[in-house]
Design a protein around this motif. Structure first.
Motif, PDB file in Angstrom:
ATOM      1  N   ASP A  70      12.348  -2.267  25.555  1.00 47.26           N
ATOM      2  CA  ASP A  70      10.885  -2.247  25.667  1.00 47.26           C
ATOM      3  C   ASP A  70      10.236  -3.199  24.660  1.00 47.26           C
ATOM      4  N   VAL A  71      10.777  -3.214  23.438  1.00 52.22           N
ATOM      5  CA  VAL A  71      10.167  -3.988  22.356  1.00 52.22           C
ATOM      6  C   VAL A  71      10.622  -5.447  22.379  1.00 52.22           C
ATOM      7  N   PHE A  72      11.915  -5.670  22.609  1.00 53.15           N
ATOM      8  CA  PHE A  72      12.475  -7.019  22.425  1.00 53.15           C
ATOM      9  C   PHE A  72      13.068  -7.620  23.700  1.00 53.15           C
ATOM     10  N   GLY A  73      12.798  -6.984  24.845  1.00 57.65           N
ATOM     11  CA  GLY A  73      13.409  -7.457  26.093  1.00 57.65           C
ATOM     12  C   GLY A  73      13.141  -8.913  26.404  1.00 57.65           C
ATOM     13  N   ASN A  74      11.979  -9.418  25.983  1.00 52.84           N
ATOM     14  CA  ASN A  74      11.631 -10.823  26.262  1.00 52.84           C
ATOM     15  C   ASN A  74      11.981 -11.763  25.117  1.00 52.84           C
ATOM     16  N   GLN A  75      12.520 -11.199  24.019  1.00 50.54           N
ATOM     17  CA  GLN A  75      12.799 -12.020  22.839  1.00 50.54           C
ATOM     18  C   GLN A  75      14.292 -12.153  22.548  1.00 50.54           C
ATOM     19  N   LEU A  76      15.052 -11.114  22.846  1.00 57.36           N
ATOM     20  CA  LEU A  76      16.469 -11.096  22.482  1.00 57.36           C
ATOM     21  C   LEU A  76      17.348 -11.155  23.727  1.00 57.36           C
ATOM     22  N   SER A  77      18.520 -11.760  23.575  1.00 54.48           N
ATOM     23  CA  SER A  77      19.501 -11.765  24.664  1.00 54.48           C
ATOM     24  C   SER A  77      20.149 -10.384  24.747  1.00 54.48           C
ATOM     25  N   GLU A  78      20.900 -10.140  25.818  1.00 52.73           N
ATOM     26  CA  GLU A  78      21.570  -8.846  25.980  1.00 52.73           C
ATOM     27  C   GLU A  78      22.584  -8.622  24.859  1.00 52.73           C
ATOM     28  N   THR A  79      23.248  -9.697  24.437  1.00 50.31           N
ATOM     29  CA  THR A  79      24.202  -9.587  23.322  1.00 50.31           C
ATOM     30  C   THR A  79      23.491  -9.182  22.039  1.00 50.31           C
ATOM     31  N   GLU A  80      22.348  -9.809  21.775  1.00 55.01           N
ATOM     32  CA  GLU A  80      21.581  -9.475  20.567  1.00 55.01           C
ATOM     33  C   GLU A  80      21.050  -8.050  20.619  1.00 55.01           C
ATOM     34  N   ILE A  81      20.666  -7.609  21.812  1.00 54.24           N
ATOM     35  CA  ILE A  81      20.201  -6.220  21.979  1.00 54.24           C
ATOM     36  C   ILE A  81      21.339  -5.250  21.703  1.00 54.24           C
ATOM     37  N   ASN A  82      22.545  -5.558  22.197  1.00 54.97           N
ATOM     38  CA  ASN A  82      23.707  -4.705  21.940  1.00 54.97           C
ATOM     39  C   ASN A  82      24.022  -4.627  20.451  1.00 54.97           C
ATOM     40  N   THR A  83      23.906  -5.767  19.770  1.00 56.51           N
ATOM     41  CA  THR A  83      24.164  -5.791  18.327  1.00 56.51           C
ATOM     42  C   THR A  83      23.159  -4.932  17.581  1.00 56.51           C
ATOM     43  N   LEU A  84      21.895  -5.069  17.928  1.00 56.27           N
ATOM     44  CA  LEU A  84      20.853  -4.279  17.262  1.00 56.27           C
ATOM     45  C   LEU A  84      21.031  -2.783  17.557  1.00 56.27           C
ATOM     46  N   ALA A  85      21.386  -2.463  18.793  1.00 56.98           N
ATOM     47  CA  ALA A  85      21.602  -1.052  19.153  1.00 56.98           C
ATOM     48  C   ALA A  85      22.764  -0.462  18.357  1.00 56.98           C
ATOM     49  N   THR A  86      23.867  -1.201  18.271  1.00 54.72           N
ATOM     50  CA  THR A  86      25.030  -0.718  17.515  1.00 54.72           C
ATOM     51  C   THR A  86      24.684  -0.541  16.050  1.00 54.72           C
ATOM     52  N   LEU A  87      23.862  -1.430  15.523  1.00 52.95           N
ATOM     53  CA  LEU A  87      23.409  -1.324  14.137  1.00 52.95           C
ATOM     54  C   LEU A  87      22.606  -0.033  13.926  1.00 52.95           C
ATOM     55  N   VAL A  88      21.763   0.309  14.891  1.00 53.61           N
ATOM     56  CA  VAL A  88      20.979   1.550  14.785  1.00 53.61           C
ATOM     57  C   VAL A  88      21.898   2.764  14.834  1.00 53.61           C
ATOM     58  N   TYR A  89      22.939   2.724  15.691  1.00 58.57           N
ATOM     59  CA  TYR A  89      23.848   3.864  15.814  1.00 58.57           C
ATOM     60  C   TYR A  89      24.710   4.051  14.561  1.00 58.57           C
ATOM     61  N   TYR A  90      25.261   2.947  14.068  1.00 57.82           N
ATOM     62  CA  TYR A  90      26.221   2.998  12.956  1.00 57.82           C
ATOM     63  C   TYR A  90      25.826   1.975  11.892  1.00 57.82           C
ATOM     64  N   PRO A  91      24.732   2.176  11.185  1.00 58.86           N
ATOM     65  CA  PRO A  91      24.205   1.121  10.301  1.00 58.86           C
ATOM     66  C   PRO A  91      25.152   0.688   9.190  1.00 58.86           C
ATOM     67  N   GLU A  92      25.762   1.642   8.501  1.00 61.12           N
ATOM     68  CA  GLU A  92      26.617   1.266   7.360  1.00 61.12           C
ATOM     69  C   GLU A  92      27.828   0.465   7.818  1.00 61.12           C
ATOM     70  N   GLN A  93      28.524   0.980   8.843  1.00 57.09           N
ATOM     71  CA  GLN A  93      29.749   0.314   9.299  1.00 57.09           C
ATOM     72  C   GLN A  93      29.457  -1.035   9.952  1.00 57.09           C
ATOM     73  N   LYS A  94      28.412  -1.096  10.770  1.00 53.54           N
ATOM     74  CA  LYS A  94      28.120  -2.336  11.490  1.00 53.54           C
ATOM     75  C   LYS A  94      27.617  -3.418  10.536  1.00 53.54           C
ATOM     76  N   LEU A  95      26.852  -3.027   9.526  1.00 52.31           N
ATOM     77  CA  LEU A  95      26.364  -4.011   8.544  1.00 52.31           C
ATOM     78  C   LEU A  95      27.517  -4.734   7.861  1.00 52.31           C
ATOM     79  N   ASP A  96      28.517  -3.980   7.461  1.00 48.98           N
ATOM     80  CA  ASP A  96      29.669  -4.587   6.787  1.00 48.98           C
ATOM     81  C   ASP A  96      30.321  -5.637   7.674  1.00 48.98           C
ATOM     82  N   LEU A  97      30.456  -5.338   8.965  1.00 49.63           N
ATOM     83  CA  LEU A  97      31.065  -6.290   9.889  1.00 49.63           C
ATOM     84  C   LEU A  97      30.190  -7.527  10.076  1.00 49.63           C
TER      85      LEU A  97
END
Length: 656
Positions: A70-97
């Motif tokens: 809803d917020v970034f559908g016109n700004q981010l690619s599907e890959t970037e959306i997946n990355t941001l979503a994973t970051l929201v789910y698992y912030p500490e672990q995903k940040l390190d990667l």
């Protein structure tokens, strides 16, 4: 004004001592009533599958990713959306990667922080500032509140917000702040969680699930049959305990008892090794549905323990059935039907050869008497369950947040079934000399489940209530079991699978009928516009079965988290969302691992099906909480009138 009303208003005046404070609260509550209804999230039959549960909980059955679109559908690619979503789910672990391959961490932090702030602003927009503030982590609450209420039209303020972000990065607090923002987003996308039964058994980590649920911000729980079994064991029921240990042995989940809860199974292991030392226990080989590997020696010992506790269970069940003829379960006094001389078992007039004829602890002349050694094993296990602080804490939570059924915002939630006769009438059961059916039966079951836990030991009322907890696991009129009989003995000892069949209650056919579902809703005090949300039975989508029944009146949401069900169901089950726009059923594909989800950004593949769309968007005023708030507004207006008419005097801060 009546004296009773004045007494009540005098009490209310202690919290609202002036016209100004009373009026302010009325304005506040009436504003809240006009906010959009919060999102409800329904899960069921989690069965110890902690990783899949955590993914669904953190992604809100896909709500988080939908908000990102809803917020970034016109700004981010599907890959970037997946990355941001994973970051929201698992912030500490995903940040390190992400930081491992990041050449400019400061720029990455800045971009990510602005994205998360914008997302958080969006998901918090349907709540009051006060509610959002209470949800914020204390360490960052001031900064978060400033950022979430940014005014884009004010250039000076824009520089101020940019400086806040820059300071967070320069002070090396970006990681912690990203984690705080991510968890706040998770917290805000779902307003309330319903768990429609069965956290326990099958999977390996029910204890971790319980720990997570205990920290959840808003939750209720409808007890499932497996939960009831563990609640019974923790309450002091020897037969429930025997079932818990047997099922854990059957599915190679003894680690739950020994490692997760610290319950020693050594007394059972020593007893089983001595009594069944040379017994191959072929019928009691455990089902290995876990990813763990066991040695042949370990499997052999678990099989011996499995057989030992199963025999003890059958012995313990017999006396309960004898002292409760109203249960009508004489056919389940299974040891009565063994011909020990010929090695056969009689079922409905037919004799079947026993696959295992070695019963060293059973006296054919008194088959239900425990040996001294068996009594000692049970006494030690009961003491371990009773004194396990962690288990008791989890069970107390189930009692505090749980119930047999719940009516919530016009919907009826329960696990299992409404026991019914084939003609559509409610099945009755005699409890303490009186017969109950329908809603009244559920109410009595709940009262007895609570008595079983809270009444002191050695009271006859507690013993009776403990027997009912076992009946809830296995009885024909139990809403949690919903079958004619439980053929546990036959599944172990008889090859002919015709004897394994457990006939389902008529409810499971009748629930496809819209008129029956409306009848059930009315029985529980709801009108025909409501829905029944039913856990317990996996939906066999692979065979064409639908989770939506009776024209949408009945929604079956067995989560299908347990890996053992995936071949049968063809998917990993269902969850349900109910937001201000309507009801959405979400079907899920099987989850792999948390590590893969973080590394490869593989979310659980989910498909949404809109069940019902609201013509007019639902507001807080349309909910059960809205009814309470309206009553509060009415009371406060009465108080305001009493002040203005001189029935009550305003109190200054010193006197109040």
């Amino acid at each position: 004004m009546e004296e009773t009303n004045l007494k009540y208003l005098n009490l209310l005046a202690k919290s609202y001592p002036t016209i100004a404070k009373t009026a302010t609260e009325i304005i506040n509550l009436e504003a809240i009533l006009n906010l959009p209804k919060g999102t409800e999230h329904f899960l069921s039959d989690i069965h110890g599958e902690y990783s899949a549960f955590l993914q669904v909980l953190r992604n809100g059955s896909g709500v988080v990713k939908r908000k990102i679109h809803d917020v970034f559908g016109n700004q981010l690619s599907e890959t970037e959306i997946n990355t941001l979503a994973t970051l929201v789910y698992y912030p500490e672990q995903k940040l390190d990667l992400l930081l491992e391959s990041e050449e400019n961490p400061a720029l990455f932090y800045k971009k990510t922080l602005f994205q998360l702030v914008e997302l958080c602003q969006y998901v918090s927009s349907k709540y009051t500032r006060s509610k959002v503030r209470k949800a914020m982590p204390e360490d960052f609450s001031y900064i978060l509140e400033e950022l979430l209420h940014e005014n884009d039209n004010d250039q000076d303020k824009e520089l101020y917000y940019a400086e806040i972000i820059q300071s967070i990065i320069s002070l090396n607090r970006a990681k912690e702040f990203i984690a705080a923002l991510s968890k706040l987003i998770q917290r805000l996308v779902v307003d309330h969680l319903h768990v429609v039964g069965d956290v326990y058994d099958r999977g390996p980590y029910p204890d971790k699930i319980m720990d997570t649920l205990m920290d959840y911000h808003s939750i209720d729980f409808q007890w499932g049959n497996h939960d009831m079994l563990w609640m019974g064991a923790a309450s002091g029921s020897a037969v429930c305990l025997a079932n818990v240990v047997r099922i854990s042995a059957r599915y190679l989940n003894l680690d739950i008892l020994e490692d997760s809860y610290g319950i020693s199974l050594r007394p059972l292991a020593l007893f089983a090794d001595e009594v069944y030392e040379k017994d191959p226990c072929t019928c009691f080989q455990p089902k290995n549905e876990t990813s763990m590997t066991y040695s042949h020696a370990e499997i052999a010992q678990i099989a011996r323990m499995h057989k030992a506790i199963a025999v003890i269970q059958f012995k313990l069940e017999g006396p309960i059935i004898s002292r409760h003829p109203e249960f009508e379960m004489d056919s389940r006094r299974v040891l009565d039907f063994i011909d020990f001389k010929n090695g056969t078992f009689s079922v409905k007039g037919h004799d079947y050869p026993l696959l295992d004829q070695h019963f060293p602890t059973i006296n054919p002349n008194d088959p239900y008497r425990l040996t001294e050694e068996e009594e000692e094993v049970i006494e030690k296990l009961l003491a371990s369950f009773k004194n396990c602080e962690r288990l008791q804490k989890h069970v107390q939570f189930l009692y505090a947040k749980g119930s047999m059924f719940l009516t919530y915002n016009g919907n009826l939630l329960y696990h299992g079934c409404i026991p019914m006769e084939k003609d559509g009438s409610f099945m009755s059961l005699e409890l303490r000399g009186e017969k109950y059916a329908g809603k009244n039966l559920f109410v009595q079951f709940e009262h007895l489940a609570r008595e079983a836990y809270y009444l002191p030991f050695k009271q006859p009322e507690k013993e009776y209530a403990l027997d009912i907890m076992w009946y809830l696991w296995t009885g024909a009129a139990s809403s949690l079991f919903g079958k004619s009989e439980m053929t546990t003995f036959e599944r172990y000892f008889i090859a002919d699978k015709k004897t394994h069949v457990e006939e389902k209650n008529a409810y499971y056919n009748l629930r496809n009928d819209t008129s029956i579902c409306k009848k059930i809703l009315r029985e529980f005090g709801l009108d025909d516009s409501g829905h029944i949300i039913n856990g317990h039975t996996p939906v066999k989508e692979g065979n064409g079965e639908s989770a939506i029944k009776a024209d949408g009146k009945m929604l079956v949401i067995d989560g299908g988290f347990s890996k053992a069900y995936h071949k049968t169901t063809g998917l990993a089950g269902y969850t349900l969302l109910y937001n201000s726009y309507g009801l959405q059923l979400v079907s899920h594909q099987p989850f792999t691992t948390t590590e893969e989800a973080i590394q490869n950004e593989t979310d659980i593949l989910s498909t949404r099906k809109v069940i019902e769309t609201e013509i007019k968007r639902k507001r807080v005023s349309d909910t059960d909480i809205g009814k309470e708030l309206k009553q509060q507004v009415y009371d406060l207006k009465c108080l305001l009138e009493a002040y203005r008419k001189g029935y009550l005097n305003e109190r200054n801060s010193a006197s109040s």
